[in-house]
Design a protein around this motif. Sequence first.
Motif, PDB file in Angstrom:
ATOM      1  N   PHE A   1       0.845  -1.199   0.000  1.00 26.86           N
ATOM      2  CA  PHE A   1       0.000   0.000   0.000  1.00 26.86           C
ATOM      3  C   PHE A   1       0.878   1.246   0.000  1.00 26.86           C
ATOM      4  N   ASP A   2       0.519   2.199  -0.828  1.00 23.90           N
ATOM      5  CA  ASP A   2       1.292   3.445  -0.907  1.00 23.90           C
ATOM      6  C   ASP A   2       0.512   4.589  -0.255  1.00 23.90           C
ATOM      7  N   ILE A   3       1.188   5.303   0.643  1.00 29.67           N
ATOM      8  CA  ILE A   3       0.584   6.436   1.348  1.00 29.67           C
ATOM      9  C   ILE A   3       1.470   7.652   1.119  1.00 29.67           C
ATOM     10  N   ARG A   4       0.945   8.610   0.401  1.00 29.05           N
ATOM     11  CA  ARG A   4       1.729   9.787   0.029  1.00 29.05           C
ATOM     12  C   ARG A   4       1.861  10.754   1.202  1.00 29.05           C
ATOM     13  N   VAL A   5       3.099  11.177   1.497  1.00 27.03           N
ATOM     14  CA  VAL A   5       3.377  12.121   2.583  1.00 27.03           C
ATOM     15  C   VAL A   5       3.548  13.523   1.973  1.00 27.03           C
ATOM     16  N   PRO A   6       2.931  14.561   2.557  1.00 30.51           N
ATOM     17  CA  PRO A   6       3.041  15.911   1.994  1.00 30.51           C
ATOM     18  C   PRO A   6       4.484  16.429   2.026  1.00 30.51           C
ATOM     19  N   ARG A   7       4.745  17.423   1.205  1.00 29.18           N
ATOM     20  CA  ARG A   7       6.067  18.059   1.221  1.00 29.18           C
ATOM     21  C   ARG A   7       6.210  18.901   2.487  1.00 29.18           C
ATOM     22  N   SER A   8       7.440  19.358   2.738  1.00 29.60           N
ATOM     23  CA  SER A   8       7.745  20.038   4.001  1.00 29.60           C
ATOM     24  C   SER A   8       6.962  21.335   4.182  1.00 29.60           C
ATOM     25  N   SER A   9       6.627  22.037   3.080  1.00 26.33           N
ATOM     26  CA  SER A   9       5.865  23.283   3.207  1.00 26.33           C
ATOM     27  C   SER A   9       4.449  23.036   3.733  1.00 26.33           C
ATOM     28  N   LYS A  10       4.013  21.775   3.639  1.00 25.18           N
ATOM     29  CA  LYS A  10       2.711  21.403   4.200  1.00 25.18           C
ATOM     30  C   LYS A  10       2.868  20.640   5.513  1.00 25.18           C
ATOM     31  N   GLY A  11       4.097  20.684   6.053  1.00 26.27           N
ATOM     32  CA  GLY A  11       4.353  20.055   7.335  1.00 26.27           C
ATOM     33  C   GLY A  11       5.026  18.712   7.262  1.00 26.27           C
ATOM     34  N   GLY A  12       5.175  18.115   6.045  1.00 27.20           N
ATOM     35  CA  GLY A  12       5.756  16.779   5.953  1.00 27.20           C
ATOM     36  C   GLY A  12       4.900  15.789   6.719  1.00 27.20           C
ATOM     37  N   ILE A  13       5.554  14.956   7.538  1.00 25.27           N
ATOM     38  CA  ILE A  13       4.784  13.977   8.328  1.00 25.27           C
ATOM     39  C   ILE A  13       3.902  14.684   9.358  1.00 25.27           C
ATOM     40  N   PHE A  14       4.298  15.896   9.778  1.00 28.01           N
ATOM     41  CA  PHE A  14       3.498  16.643  10.759  1.00 28.01           C
ATOM     42  C   PHE A  14       2.491  17.527  10.026  1.00 28.01           C
ATOM     43  N   ASP A  15       1.540  16.852   9.398  1.00 31.76           N
ATOM     44  CA  ASP A  15       0.567  17.525   8.540  1.00 31.76           C
ATOM     45  C   ASP A  15      -0.542  18.210   9.319  1.00 31.76           C
ATOM     46  N   LEU A  16      -0.644  17.970  10.623  1.00 34.80           N
ATOM     47  CA  LEU A  16      -1.751  18.512  11.405  1.00 34.80           C
ATOM     48  C   LEU A  16      -1.382  19.801  12.145  1.00 34.80           C
ATOM     49  N   ILE A  17      -0.185  20.327  11.889  1.00 33.68           N
ATOM     50  CA  ILE A  17       0.193  21.600  12.507  1.00 33.68           C
ATOM     51  C   ILE A  17      -0.352  22.749  11.664  1.00 33.68           C
ATOM     52  N   ALA A  18      -0.591  23.871  12.305  1.00 31.10           N
ATOM     53  CA  ALA A  18      -1.166  25.037  11.628  1.00 31.10           C
ATOM     54  C   ALA A  18      -0.068  26.038  11.255  1.00 31.10           C
ATOM     55  N   GLY A  19      -0.454  27.057  10.448  1.00 28.70           N
ATOM     56  CA  GLY A  19       0.470  28.122  10.089  1.00 28.70           C
ATOM     57  C   GLY A  19       0.646  28.269   8.599  1.00 28.70           C
ATOM     58  N   THR A  20       1.419  29.272   8.206  1.00 30.87           N
ATOM     59  CA  THR A  20       1.749  29.488   6.802  1.00 30.87           C
ATOM     60  C   THR A  20       2.699  28.392   6.339  1.00 30.87           C
ATOM     61  N   PRO A  21       2.866  28.233   5.015  1.00 27.55           N
ATOM     62  CA  PRO A  21       3.816  27.219   4.541  1.00 27.55           C
ATOM     63  C   PRO A  21       5.211  27.357   5.151  1.00 27.55           C
ATOM     64  N   THR A  22       5.697  28.582   5.279  1.00 28.95           N
ATOM     65  CA  THR A  22       7.022  28.803   5.863  1.00 28.95           C
ATOM     66  C   THR A  22       7.047  28.397   7.328  1.00 28.95           C
ATOM     67  N   GLU A  23       5.997  28.769   8.063  1.00 28.31           N
ATOM     68  CA  GLU A  23       5.922  28.428   9.483  1.00 28.31           C
ATOM     69  C   GLU A  23       5.803  26.919   9.685  1.00 28.31           C
ATOM     70  N   ARG A  24       5.017  26.281   8.831  1.00 29.44           N
ATOM     71  CA  ARG A  24       4.826  24.834   8.961  1.00 29.44           C
ATOM     72  C   ARG A  24       6.121  24.094   8.655  1.00 29.44           C
ATOM     73  N   ALA A  25       6.830  24.535   7.613  1.00 31.15           N
ATOM     74  CA  ALA A  25       8.093  23.890   7.255  1.00 31.15           C
ATOM     75  C   ALA A  25       9.104  24.020   8.393  1.00 31.15           C
ATOM     76  N   LYS A  26       9.170  25.213   8.987  1.00 26.08           N
ATOM     77  CA  LYS A  26      10.118  25.457  10.075  1.00 26.08           C
ATOM     78  C   LYS A  26       9.764  24.619  11.299  1.00 26.08           C
ATOM     79  N   ARG A  27       8.480  24.586  11.651  1.00 23.69           N
ATOM     80  CA  ARG A  27       8.067  23.827  12.828  1.00 23.69           C
ATOM     81  C   ARG A  27       8.210  22.330  12.592  1.00 23.69           C
ATOM     82  N   SER A  28       7.969  21.905  11.358  1.00 18.27           N
ATOM     83  CA  SER A  28       8.106  20.490  11.027  1.00 18.27           C
ATOM     84  C   SER A  28       9.538  20.009  11.268  1.00 18.27           C
TER      85      SER A  28
END
Length: 585
Positions: A326-353
């Motif tokens: 089974f393949d499960i696609r993980v978002p890119r870092s600007s969308k939080g990567g594996i931490f997809d449930l964090i909030a914020g702008t793309p830059t903020e999400r990438a940094k927090r991720s």
Amino acid sequence: MSIKTHRNRDQRRIRSQWSIRRFRAGSPEGPASVEFTFPTEGGGTSRILIPHRELRHDRTLMDLFADRLPIFSSKVGLSDASQLQFIRDLVSGYKRPFELIPDRTGFIGLNGFATYTEIVYADGRRQPIPQTHLLERQLFTDVKRTRKGTNKILKLARHSTYLAFGFGVALACPLPSYLKLHPNRANEETAHLTETGVFNFSGRSSSGKSSVILAAMSLAGSPGRAGTLDVSTRGLAEMASDSNDMLLGLDDTEKAEDGVLVSTLKKLVHTVPGGRSKRISRGVDQSRFPLLYWSTFGLCSSPKSISKLAMENGWDMTPGDKVRLFDIRVPRSSKGGIFDLIAGTPTERAKRSVKLIKDLERGYQNHHGHVVSDWALYLMAKDRSKQILKLVNEFVEYVGAKHDGWETRFAQKFGYIYAAMMMGIKAGLLPWPDSFPLQVVTRCYRKARRSAKTAKEQAIEAAAKLYRLVLNEDRVVDAPSTKGHNTAIKITKRSIAIRYRKNGKRKFGVLDDALLMLLGSPKAKAAFMKFLATAGLLRGGHGHAGTIQEHFKNKRDGKLHDSVRVWCVDAKRFSRFMKKNEIPL
């Protein structure tokens, strides 16, 4: 006190430090072995587990001891013969019952479960598992630091669909074996698995995919036990057998070429879910290559989706392949990567991720091996088989997979992850809200189901995406309608196609580099254009891989050009094709 008295006491002390335990491997009738504990030069104490058969070979036996520099009392003497006699006297004088050494991890009947380091019994007893001398070269620290530290890792999963799912897979691993041990399952055979599966996280590097695998493995033991991509079929079977009822994790896929990665994924499909190794020829030593059995789920990762790798490498996946891998696609870092449930702008999400991934890595490296033993105790405390089956069926019904055999097989395996997560929360092992498992597993199921579409379904989906883009005025450039018009058209980075008329017919000239960006790779683009050509939507040309050259003056990247090379798609046929395939636009 005399020197002689001191010497006699020292000799008695040395002799008393020698002790043995006798074991059977796998079952009370299994191969016997003896564990010796003895003092060594330098003031240490050594342990060595020796198969009973090796007690018959004098030189081999003494060589095993010689490597440890044992200390014998002076009464034993210095000769090999006297020391051998002392060792054999210890063995023959041992009158206690044999202890059990499991030949693999996982359930030992209804009342025992073997982790990597100990046997956990239903009554709370814990028996350490001795390591054989053959395995001591690759020891792992499977229990490290505190349960409190592990709880912090588990709490991080509240911000991550994929980390929570990975933990769920780790807890689901012993459930198929657990159900087989409980024959009274209220005849609910519909949720019983005949095979397991492997879940692949795909996506860009640095999104945290590998961290999910290692963190999930840390629930049972050292994340260093993760396997690598470079493995033979027999090696993979041995890894699976060593991970019976435990998570099988494969890391280091980022370093592999696509062809090698696809080869390993094929091995995973045909080896891990089946639960048994290939039979070795009778001409080979069966004691060295025995038939292996196991039950486990697997986690792995790849930079590209399984469907894309399959399309690019000529792997025509069967429906059976798709209910095992089974393949499960993980978002890119600007969308939080594996931490997809964090909030914020793309830059903020990438940094927090990035920070959360570092916290996760530090956590599982320093705290591991504290959850699976508690999970086994919870499962053994009472018969929970009906509860497991009820939760599995509940998930299958929720996603609407009740009326199709293939779809049911697909959904059932995600149902086991859902059941493990729900029960883990009830057991007090997972510090999550009750609504979290359904949210997590449903999202991963939907992603995996989309990825499992056939090559034709994928091509039609890509065609629909392209069609939506060419209908978007912001993405299409209109060519001059008057022949010989010298006005240059402006092609921007957002442009997907040029709209023009040719021989009285409306055309879309799809830009080659824009198509490459849309599909992600040259191989995927080539496969898609072949599909469009077969469907009769392309006007073939003699240019690069079927493109044609249209003589429109154009300005691109600040430079003027007299022509542009495009894929010529008939607009009317394209529209009819979309309606014929009933694709919502």
